[in-house]
Design a protein around this motif. Sequence first.
Motif, PDB file in Angstrom:
ATOM      1  N   GLN A  93       0.032   8.153  -5.026  1.00 40.44           N
ATOM      2  CA  GLN A  93       0.458   9.896  -4.691  1.00 40.44           C
ATOM      3  C   GLN A  93       1.979  10.207  -4.575  1.00 40.44           C
ATOM      4  O   GLN A  93       2.177   9.130  -4.177  1.00 40.44           O
ATOM      5  CB  GLN A  93      -0.754   9.790  -4.243  1.00 40.44           C
ATOM      6  N   LYS A 101      -2.806   5.214  -4.209  1.00 35.96           N
ATOM      7  CA  LYS A 101      -3.504   5.836  -5.040  1.00 35.96           C
ATOM      8  C   LYS A 101      -2.534   6.517  -6.246  1.00 35.96           C
ATOM      9  O   LYS A 101      -2.739   7.541  -6.874  1.00 35.96           O
ATOM     10  CB  LYS A 101      -4.035   7.542  -3.946  1.00 35.96           C
ATOM     11  N   ASP A 119       1.938   7.064  -2.279  1.00 38.40           N
ATOM     12  CA  ASP A 119       1.174   5.574  -1.606  1.00 38.40           C
ATOM     13  C   ASP A 119       0.369   4.680  -2.523  1.00 38.40           C
ATOM     14  O   ASP A 119       0.745   5.528  -3.941  1.00 38.40           O
ATOM     15  CB  ASP A 119      -0.310   7.200  -1.381  1.00 38.40           C
ATOM     16  N   ASP A 173       0.740  -1.164   0.569  1.00 39.43           N
ATOM     17  CA  ASP A 173       0.033  -0.108  -0.107  1.00 39.43           C
ATOM     18  C   ASP A 173       0.842   1.274  -0.164  1.00 39.43           C
ATOM     19  O   ASP A 173       0.461   2.010  -0.113  1.00 39.43           O
ATOM     20  CB  ASP A 173      -1.527   0.069   0.800  1.00 39.43           C
TER      21      ASP A 173
END
Length: 439
Positions: free
Chosen positions: A136, A134, A131, A108
Amino acid sequence: MLESDDKTNITSTSRRRLLGGVAAAAAASLATRPALAQFRVEISGVGSVQLPIAIPDLRDEARAGQPVASIVRADLERSGQFRIVDAPAGLTESSSPVWTEWRGRGADALAAGSCARLADGRVDVRYKLWDVVKGQDFGGEATAVAPDDVRLAAHRMADSIYQKLTGERGVFATRMAYVTKAGGRYALRITDADGEGGQVALASPDPIISPAWSRDGRELAYVSFETRKAVVWIQSLQTGQRRKIADFKGSNSAPAFSPDGSQLALTLSRDGGSQLFLMNRDGSGVRRLTTSPAIDTEPVFSPDGAAIYFVSDRGGSPQIYRMPAQGGPASRVTFSGNYNISPDISPDGRTLAYITRVGGGSFKLCVMDLASGNVSQITDTTDDESPSFAPNGRLIVYATRSGGRDVLVTTTLDGKIKAKLISTSADVREPTWGPFGPK
């Protein structure tokens, strides 16, 4: 009062006992040298919620002289909040991760970086955090440190990752103090929070017990038996200078700094019987806090400085009590079990850690929610001692017996994740976790 056998049992060099005994032999000189006992980490248990994170070895970290990524991974895993995902080397802070690849690995979050030797001899350590879910960029950090500070840089990297992903301050760059015994000699050691590195603050053929940090982390109070009796000293960790602050008739023991650092609570028997006293940091202004026929000892301040928790056998067996910090009526806190000692309070003031005796002679670590009074026994070992909260309140370090040796263990407050810090050359006891340093 305690029965005579119990009084004998509590006279030893262990904080699990309420009072110290009398040592024999001469004082040893102050020593400041690298710690001889090195540690490795064994993680046990599974947390209910853990964030899977991948941290490949940093590029060229061999040039840094420390296994930076391994230190970071061990720190995060020890916290109980992360599960480490295997990751091949090759990624750096300037890479562009392929998200599908890392999602396929079950990560993750992802952190990667590099090390480089600078022209002035320093080591440049940098990383970036992503991240993966996402896709990011969480940003990163770069720092240039002396070669001797690379391990500290790794702990700070772990702290940065921990804070970015949890929103809470990490404790990996803090310090720990503990006492080792090897070959009949004692040493007070100051190390990293994982038990590695550090220095010897005091070496002696005589017992050293009850180390306690000042709130600014610059000094340690402790009890030394080098003059054939228990005497309380305070030592500067920067200069090594130390001074006696309690050398009264009888025993002087169990020092604890107030949160503002201006005072110490401690146990003195100068008036006949072990009672709690308060004194200024320089040893002046000694004032008695308790007056009872019982043994009152092991004081610890609440985080706000308003109360003192302590151990007393005034009810017939050792239990934990609470009283106003400047003196006054005491109220009993522990009611589960007939032998409860060694209190420590979490930094938020909500949780009490202590040692309870189970059955005929097993000593186990417990935590109590002070608001509800609910108690949880969080260890399966039988000889636990000296619990001490990490400065963020998320972990507890304690001493116990394992494989016939005294070792240190850190645990999450629910007891689900434990990390054994195994000494290879000495018995280890009396741990106390230091405060946060400056940001």
